[in-house]
Design an enzyme around this catalytic site. Structure first.
Site, PDB file in Angstrom:
ATOM      1  N   GLU A   5      13.212  -0.570   5.706  1.00 43.86           N
ATOM      2  CA  GLU A   5      11.913  -1.012   5.206  1.00 43.86           C
ATOM      3  C   GLU A   5      12.045  -2.378   4.523  1.00 43.86           C
ATOM      4  O   GLU A   5      13.116  -2.747   4.035  1.00 43.86           O
ATOM      5  CB  GLU A   5      11.359   0.018   4.206  1.00 43.86           C
ATOM      6  CG  GLU A   5      11.155   1.396   4.836  1.00 43.86           C
ATOM      7  CD  GLU A   5      10.439   2.390   3.924  1.00 43.86           C
ATOM      8  OE1 GLU A   5       9.578   3.130   4.432  1.00 43.86           O
ATOM      9  OE2 GLU A   5      10.744   2.445   2.718  1.00 43.86           O
ATOM     10  N   TRP A  26      11.215   6.683  -5.054  1.00 39.19           N
ATOM     11  CA  TRP A  26      10.285   7.584  -4.359  1.00 39.19           C
ATOM     12  C   TRP A  26      10.533   9.057  -4.698  1.00 39.19           C
ATOM     13  O   TRP A  26       9.653   9.898  -4.546  1.00 39.19           O
ATOM     14  CB  TRP A  26      10.398   7.397  -2.840  1.00 39.19           C
ATOM     15  CG  TRP A  26       9.600   6.234  -2.317  1.00 39.19           C
ATOM     16  CD1 TRP A  26      10.100   5.076  -1.796  1.00 39.19           C
ATOM     17  CD2 TRP A  26       8.171   6.106  -2.234  1.00 39.19           C
ATOM     18  NE1 TRP A  26       9.072   4.232  -1.406  1.00 39.19           N
ATOM     19  CE2 TRP A  26       7.875   4.848  -1.667  1.00 39.19           C
ATOM     20  CE3 TRP A  26       7.107   6.924  -2.595  1.00 39.19           C
ATOM     21  CZ2 TRP A  26       6.574   4.399  -1.441  1.00 39.19           C
ATOM     22  CZ3 TRP A  26       5.797   6.474  -2.375  1.00 39.19           C
ATOM     23  CH2 TRP A  26       5.555   5.229  -1.807  1.00 39.19           C
ATOM     24  N   GLN A  81       1.106  -2.750  -3.194  1.00 39.29           N
ATOM     25  CA  GLN A  81       0.580  -1.523  -2.598  1.00 39.29           C
ATOM     26  C   GLN A  81      -0.159  -0.782  -3.706  1.00 39.29           C
ATOM     27  O   GLN A  81       0.424  -0.502  -4.775  1.00 39.29           O
ATOM     28  CB  GLN A  81       1.735  -0.681  -2.045  1.00 39.29           C
ATOM     29  CG  GLN A  81       2.376  -1.286  -0.802  1.00 39.29           C
ATOM     30  CD  GLN A  81       1.505  -1.092   0.421  1.00 39.29           C
ATOM     31  OE1 GLN A  81       1.506  -0.047   1.024  1.00 39.29           O
ATOM     32  NE2 GLN A  81       0.751  -2.114   0.795  1.00 39.29           N
ATOM     33  N   MET A  92       0.634   2.009  -8.039  1.00 38.88           N
ATOM     34  CA  MET A  92       1.214   0.814  -7.409  1.00 38.88           C
ATOM     35  C   MET A  92       2.586   1.161  -6.838  1.00 38.88           C
ATOM     36  O   MET A  92       3.378   1.816  -7.507  1.00 38.88           O
ATOM     37  CB  MET A  92       1.350  -0.287  -8.460  1.00 38.88           C
ATOM     38  CG  MET A  92       2.087  -1.520  -7.983  1.00 38.88           C
ATOM     39  SD  MET A  92       2.047  -2.844  -9.237  1.00 38.88           S
ATOM     40  CE  MET A  92       3.494  -2.447 -10.199  1.00 38.88           C
ATOM     41  N   ASN A  93       2.864   0.715  -5.587  1.00 37.96           N
ATOM     42  CA  ASN A  93       4.265   0.707  -5.153  1.00 37.96           C
ATOM     43  C   ASN A  93       4.685  -0.695  -4.762  1.00 37.96           C
ATOM     44  O   ASN A  93       4.520  -1.606  -5.590  1.00 37.96           O
ATOM     45  CB  ASN A  93       4.610   1.820  -4.163  1.00 37.96           C
ATOM     46  CG  ASN A  93       3.840   1.906  -2.884  1.00 37.96           C
ATOM     47  OD1 ASN A  93       2.656   2.183  -2.901  1.00 37.96           O
ATOM     48  ND2 ASN A  93       4.480   1.687  -1.758  1.00 37.96           N
ATOM     49  N   ASP A  94       5.190  -0.933  -3.580  1.00 35.91           N
ATOM     50  CA  ASP A  94       5.898  -2.187  -3.263  1.00 35.91           C
ATOM     51  C   ASP A  94       5.178  -3.476  -3.688  1.00 35.91           C
ATOM     52  O   ASP A  94       3.962  -3.590  -3.506  1.00 35.91           O
ATOM     53  CB  ASP A  94       6.063  -2.347  -1.750  1.00 35.91           C
ATOM     54  CG  ASP A  94       6.602  -1.133  -1.057  1.00 35.91           C
ATOM     55  OD1 ASP A  94       6.943  -0.167  -1.732  1.00 35.91           O
ATOM     56  OD2 ASP A  94       6.670  -1.163   0.180  1.00 35.91           O
ATOM     57  N   ASP A  96       6.113  -3.713   7.442  1.00 34.58           N
ATOM     58  CA  ASP A  96       6.542  -4.550   6.319  1.00 34.58           C
ATOM     59  C   ASP A  96       6.952  -5.961   6.754  1.00 34.58           C
ATOM     60  O   ASP A  96       8.052  -6.431   6.436  1.00 34.58           O
ATOM     61  CB  ASP A  96       7.703  -3.869   5.533  1.00 34.58           C
ATOM     62  CG  ASP A  96       7.395  -2.431   5.178  1.00 34.58           C
ATOM     63  OD1 ASP A  96       6.199  -2.071   5.122  1.00 34.58           O
ATOM     64  OD2 ASP A  96       8.351  -1.645   4.962  1.00 34.58           O
ATOM     65  N   PHE A 128      -0.524  -1.311   4.722  1.00 34.99           N
ATOM     66  CA  PHE A 128       0.830  -1.174   4.189  1.00 34.99           C
ATOM     67  C   PHE A 128       1.416  -2.553   3.856  1.00 34.99           C
ATOM     68  O   PHE A 128       0.777  -3.577   4.006  1.00 34.99           O
ATOM     69  CB  PHE A 128       1.710  -0.422   5.199  1.00 34.99           C
ATOM     70  CG  PHE A 128       1.608   1.087   5.106  1.00 34.99           C
ATOM     71  CD1 PHE A 128       0.523   1.713   4.515  1.00 34.99           C
ATOM     72  CD2 PHE A 128       2.621   1.895   5.619  1.00 34.99           C
ATOM     73  CE1 PHE A 128       0.434   3.106   4.423  1.00 34.99           C
ATOM     74  CE2 PHE A 128       2.549   3.280   5.538  1.00 34.99           C
ATOM     75  CZ  PHE A 128       1.459   3.887   4.945  1.00 34.99           C
TER      76      PHE A 128
HETATM   77  C1  FRU Z   1       8.224   1.210   1.050  1.00 35.37           C
HETATM   78  C2  FRU Z   1       7.050   1.648   1.910  1.00 35.37           C
HETATM   79  C3  FRU Z   1       6.815   0.646   3.018  1.00 35.37           C
HETATM   80  C4  FRU Z   1       5.377   0.869   3.354  1.00 35.37           C
HETATM   81  C5  FRU Z   1       4.783   1.171   2.001  1.00 35.37           C
HETATM   82  C6  FRU Z   1       3.650   2.167   2.038  1.00 35.37           C
HETATM   83  O1  FRU Z   1       8.221   1.716  -0.234  1.00 35.37           O
HETATM   84  O2  FRU Z   1       7.288   2.931   2.407  1.00 35.37           O
HETATM   85  O3  FRU Z   1       7.691   0.792   4.116  1.00 35.37           O
HETATM   86  O4  FRU Z   1       4.819  -0.276   3.949  1.00 35.37           O
HETATM   87  O5  FRU Z   1       5.833   1.677   1.192  1.00 35.37           O
HETATM   88  O6  FRU Z   1       2.995   2.239   0.816  1.00 35.37           O
END
Ligand code: FRU
Length: 509
Positions: A221, A304, A55, A37-39, A166, A98
Site C-alpha cells: 500500500e 490498523w 482519509q 482519519m487514516n492515511d 494509492d 481512497f
Molecule cells: C492504507 C489504506 C489504503 C487505502 C486506504 C483506505 O491504510 O488501506 O491502502 O487507500 O487505507 O482508507
C-alpha cells in the site's frame, strides 16, 4: 454528480469541530477535524502553502465511506482546516475515495489523483479500484469529467483489480508525470506499478517498478518514491508482514527500499531494506519535497490492529506523526522532526553531567507536551541499561529503555493505563556510535515519538494516558552520565489563520 454529499460533509464538519476544544486534541500533531482519519493523502506544496489531505469519515470516529479531509499550513506545524475536498459521490467512487496524492500543475492548478472504489457489478460483492483525478484551486476541487483515468482494464494481466490503489504522483524534470500504484498479483505478491503521462490527464502503463518476491508482506500500500542524497528511496506500507528478527514486526509494517532507478526502463534496482519506523503506530507515510529541497515525510500515527483502543467518548480519532525531514546517511534512511518545530519551543531546562545509578527525577524536567533531547554515556564502563519514564502520574507511565549490552531499544506502553488489547512494547536493535547514545523525544498528549542515534532509528506510539500525567523520571543500572535539554512546545494560540486567502470559509450554497 450528487453534490449534496460533499455539501453535507462541509456543513457537518463546520458544526462538529466546534464541539472539540483545543485541549482535547494533540498540541502539535495534526488530528482529524472531526470523526475518523487514516492515511495522509495529497501531501504537497501548492500556491505557496503545504497541503495535507487525509482519509476521512466525518460522521463517526470509526472508518466509513472515505472522503478526503483537507488542511493547509505555512510551516507544517500550524494547520488550518479547509473544507472537505472529496466525497464518494460518483458511480465510479461510490464505495469510497481512497488514498492518493497531489501535485501543482505547470499552470498552477492543484491536481489530485485518488483511488476510486466501486462495486464490480450488481451481482458481485467485489470492489474494483481505479484511479481518478480531481482539479482544484487549493480550496475547492472538481472531479475530472473523463474519470477514471487509469482503469481496471489498464492493469497488466495477472494483476488484481481489487487491490490496485494509492497512486503517488511525481513531477519529472522534463514536465511529464509519473504515477506509482500499489498492487498485488493473483498470487498475492506485492508490486509497485508505474504509469506515465505527458500532461497529468492521459496515462499509460510503463513498467513494474518493483516486485516483492513474497518477502515483505502481501499487498503493497501507499508507495512513495524519490531521489535523496544520491540514492533512490522507495517507501511502502506492506500488509501482513511476517516478523523478521527485530527489523519487522507481524502485521501492517513500514518498508524503505533503497537503490537505483533506471528512468528509461522504469525499473528500480534494490540494494537494501529497512523499517521506516519501529514503533507500533506509524503507517501509510507520504512525502513532499519542500521548496528548499527538503524531503519531508508524514505518517498516520496509528495501527490498523488497535483501532478500538481510544478514550471513551473521543470526538476525533486519528492523528498524524510530526512531519520529518529525511536524509540518507551511510546507506540508511534517517529522520528528524522538521526544523520549524524549533519555533514552538519555550522554557528551556538544561542539565549536563547528571550522574545517576538509581531512579531520579531532574529539577524542571517534566511536562506532557515537550521536545526533549537526552544523551547518555557510561561513567565507569558498567552501564547495563538506561530508562526514562514519561507521562507519569505516580501510577501509569510510558517507558523508553535502552539495554547497553544487547543494544536493544524498547518503547513500552505496558504501564500507560491502556486496555489489555493495547498493551505493547516495540523494540529495535540499535547500532550506536561509540559509548554514548542520544534520543530526541517528542511527547504530545496522545503520542510519543523517539528519534534515536541522530534519527537512524525512530519509534512512534500512540498513548492515551490522561493528558495531566506529566511526570518524567530517569533510572540506570551502572553509573550513567546524563545530559538533558527539555523544552515545552506551545502551538495552540499561534495565529496561523491565512486571512483573506482562506479565512472565513463559507460553505457553498
Ligand atoms: C492504507 C489504506 C489504503 C487505502 C486506504 C483506505 O491504510 O488501506 O491502502 O487507500 O487505507 O482508507
Amino acid at each position: 454528480m450528487d453534490n449534496s454529499l460533499l455539501e453535507k460533509a462541509k456543513l457537518y464538519e463546520l458544526e462538529a469541530e466546534k464541539k472539540i476544544s483545543d485541549i482535547e486534541r494533540p498540541e502539535l500533531h495534526f488530528s482529524a477535524r472531526t470523526g475518523w482519519m487514516n492515511d495522509p493523502n495529497g501531501f504537497s506544496f501548492c500556491h505557496g502553502k503545504y497541503h495535507l489531505f487525509y482519509q476521512y469519515y466525518p460522521y463517526d470516529t470509526h472508518w466509513g465511506p472515505m472522503h478526503w479531509g483537507h488542511a493547509a499550513s505555512s510551516d507544517l506545524i500550524c494547520w488550518e482546516y479547509l473544507p472537505v475536498a472529496l466525497a464518494p459521490d460518483m458511480v465510479y467512487d461510490c464505495e469510497g475515495c481512497f488514498s492518493g496524492s497531489a501535485v501543482e500543475l505547470q499552470d498552477g492548478r492543484h491536481l489530485i489523483m485518488y483511488t476510486a472504489v466501486s462495486r464490480e457489478n450488481d451481482k458481485s460483492d467485489n470492489n474494483v479500484q481505479q484511479q481518478c483525478l480531481a482539479i482544484g484551486d487549493g480550496v475547492r476541487y472538481e472531479k475530472y469529467e473523463n474519470n477514471p483515468v487509469i482503469k481496471s482494464t489498464d492493469v497488466p494481466e495477472d494483476f488484481s483489480i481489487y487491490d490496485f490503489r494509492d497512486p503517488k504522483l511525481i513531477k519529472v524534470a522534463d514536465g511529464s508525470y509519473l504515477s506509482l500504484i500499489g498492487s498485488m498479483k493473483a498470487d498475492r505478491d506485492g508490486q509497485v506499478l508505474l504509469y506515465t503521462s505527458k500532461d497529468g490527464f492521459c496515462w499509460s502503463f510503463k513498467s513494474i517498478l518493483a516486485t516483492n518476491g513474497h518477502r515483505f508482506g502481501t499487498m503493497w500500500e501507499c508507495p512513495d518514491f524519490f531521489e535523496l542524497d544520491g540514492k533512490w528511496v522507495l517507501l511502502i506500507s506492506p500488509t501482513e508482514m511476517q516478523a523478521s528478527d527485530m527489523e519487522y514486526p507481524n502485521g501492517h509494517g513500514t518498508l524503505c527500499l533503497m537503490g537505483e532507478y533506471d528512468a528509461i526502463t522504469g525499473k528500480f534496482t534494490e540494494e537494501s531494506d529497512q523499517a521506516v519506523d519501529y514503533g507500533i503506530d506509524f503507517y501509510a507515510m507520504q512525502t513532499v519535497k519542500a521548496p528548499d529541497g527538503r524531503q519531508i515525510m508524514i505518517g498516520w500515527l496509528q495501527n490498523w490492529d488497535t483501532l478500538n483502543i481510544r478514550p471513551d467518548g473521543c470526538k476525533w480519532f486519528g492523528q498524524m506523526s510530526i512531519p520529518r525531514e529525511l536524509s540518507v546517511v551511510n546507506g540508511r534512511l534517517c529522520q528528524s522532526p522538521i526544523r520549524e518545530l524549533l519555533n514552538y519551543r519555550q522554557n528551556e531546562v538544561r542539565h549536563e553531567g547528571v550522574i545517576s545509578d538509581e531512579e531520579l527525577s531532574i529539577r524542571g524536567i517534566e511536562g506532557r507536551v515537550i521536545d526533549m533531547t537526552i544523551n547518555v554515556s557510561s561513567v565507569e564502563n558498567d552501564l547495563s541499561f538506561f530508562d526514562v519514564k514519561l507521562a507519569c502520574d505516580g501510577h501509569f507511565y510510558t517507558e523508553l529503555k535502552y539495554d547497553f549490552a544487547e543494544s536493544i531499544l524498547k518503547l513500552s506502553r505496558m504501564h500507560s493505563g491502556i486496555g489489555i488489547a493495547g498493551l505493547h512494547e516495540s523494540c529495535c536493535k540499535v547500532d550506536r556510535d561509540g559509548e554514548s547514545i542520544d534520543f530526541r523525544i517528542i511527547l504530545d498528549r496522545y503520542s510519543v515519538e523517539v528519534f534515536a542515534c541522530g534519527g537512524r532509528y525512530v519509534l512512534s506510539m500512540a498513548i492515551w494516558t490522561e493528558p495531566t500525567a506529566g511526570g518524567i523520571s530517569f533510572a540506570a543500572k551502572g553509573k550513567a552520565n546524563i545530559d538533558v535539554v527539555k523544552y515545552d512546545i506551545v502551538s495552540h494560540g499561534v495565529d496561523c489563520d491565512f486571512g483573506d486567502e482562506y479565512g472565513n470559509i463559507q460553505c457553498e450554497e
